[in-house]
Design a protein around this motif. Structure first.
Motif: not given
Length: 407
Positions: A239-258
């Protein structure tokens, strides 16, 4: 007040975690190894963060916590901006030392304020909300940082986040209030407690010591293994750096809230039944997260990675509120910041100081024979194994928890 502290923790985690996004471009520019990057992301930050945390916490247990937080934010924000101007690997190392020193005054002091703002029966939810700030900052660093770094370079990323964080220092100074100035202080609180008696009182509580030990293993995972996930996505999935950061950042956001909200709810509910249930919850959640992360790292299917990383992240973040609430239950009101600072001392010296460095060393060692992507994968698997002994420490702590409780 909780909202202001949420912002404090958010910018603290942004300035701490933007190095995650910068690992690959900094490594390329300075011709560094994974071992060196592990030291930069871990030891460089943790050295002053760990050593200065305790003396600042002693000030926080007696003095004006609002002032301590405002000064800390101002200092680390300026140092983060300076990271964008460094010209050598050594300069970056020392700049990160300074960032860690500044951040030492934020989270233990904030935790102490939360314990004063909220009674024990609702403290778990408050800590859960506060814990979400960690991943709010992590997601902002990953998603926003990756976008800035990919378009304008990693130096612009440090300068942008560093200078913008100064706004939070202004908000703290104008909006945050010190509870000690809001209500009459009792004689007991006014006198306070000297450092040696505080440390001895905490050291005589077995449940506190076992929870501190478990926190070290928790730090190895949260600071050591997880910090390389973006690099894992770049190397293993292309994955490109921007996409990798966006993907894992999105996963982390969901995991943090839940995770944080569920963890806060469970902590309050189980804590009313028995104090022993709080560290037991932490231990079981950590152990349950291990299989999910193992599968996430072993798979070559990106969808399976995303699902299992989501499950593992929810379990890890669900353990956060009970981890901190368990410390507050046994530490006593006069030494809250000190107790949390000791927890962060272990989490950062062992987890942040040693975790990334260990992961980097193992990645270089295995990568020399099996390639960079596979070497990092194996190193992260070894780091995630720390969840097992860490969970066991919290389960053992539950045995003496009830006897060690102190308001």
């Amino acid at each position: 007040m909780l909202a202001v502290l949420f912002l404090v923790s958010t910018v603290s985690n942004i300035d701490r975690q933007i190095m995650t996004v910068a690992i690959e471009p900094i490594k390329a520019e300075f011709h560094a190894t994974d071992t060196q990057m592990g030291l930069l992301t871990g030891a460089a930050f943790a050295l002053f963060y760990a050593t200065l945390g305790l003396p600042i916490a002693r000030l926080a247990d007696r003095g004006n916590r609002k002032l301590i937080i405002a000064i800390s934010i101002t200092f680390w924000s300026l140092m983060t901006a300076i990271c964008g101007a460094v010209q050598t690997f050594a300069q970056m190392f020392f700049a990160r030392l300074a960032v860690g020193g500044g951040e030492a005054g934020a989270l233990p002091t904030s935790q102490s304020l939360i314990a004063d703002y909220f009674p024990p029966e609702s403290r778990g939810k408050a800590i859960g909300i506060f814990a979400m700030a960690g991943v709010a900052g992590y997601a902002a660093a990953l998603i926003g940082g990756a976008q800035i770094a990919s378009r304008f370079g990693w130096r612009a990323m440090f300068v942008t986040f560093g200078l913008s964080s100064l706004l939070i220092a202004v908000i703290v100074s104008r909006s945050l209030r010190e509870p000690r100035t809001m209500v009459p202080r009792t004689t007991d609180r006014a006198v306070g407690e000297r450092t040696d008696p505080s440390i001895r009182a905490l050291a005589h509580k077995p449940s506190f010591l076992w929870q501190i030990a478990g926190g070290g293993f928790y730090g190895i995972v949260s600071y050591g293994a997880l910090i390389f996930v973006v690099s894992h996505l770049v190397r293993s999935f292309g994955l490109p750096l921007a996409q990798a950061g966006t993907v894992y950042g999105s996963i982390s956001t969901v995991t943090a809230i839940v995770g944080a909200l569920a963890g806060g709810y469970l902590t309050d509910r189980l804590g009313r039944r028995s104090p022993a249930a709080v560290p037991m919850l932490t231990g079981l959640l950590m152990i349950a997260a291990l299989p999910a992360y193992v599968l996430a790292l072993l798979t070559h299917d990106f969808m399976i990675f995303a699902i299992t990383a989501l499950i593992g992240g929810c379990l890890i973040f669900c353990a956060g509120p009970s981890l901190f609430a368990g410390i507050h239950m046994v530490c006593g009101s006069r030494r809250r910041a000190t107790a949390i600072a000791l927890l962060y001392l272990v989490m950062n010296s062992v987890g942040l100081g040693g975790g990334p460095a260990l992961t980097g060393v193992l990645s270089d060692a295995f990568g020399a024979h099996q390639g960079s992507a596979m070497g990092l994968r194996i190193a992260m698997l070894i780091a995630f194994a720390a969840l097992l002994p860490g969970g066991a420490c919290f389960i053992i702590a539950s045995r003496t928890m009830t006897a060690d409780v102190e308001a």
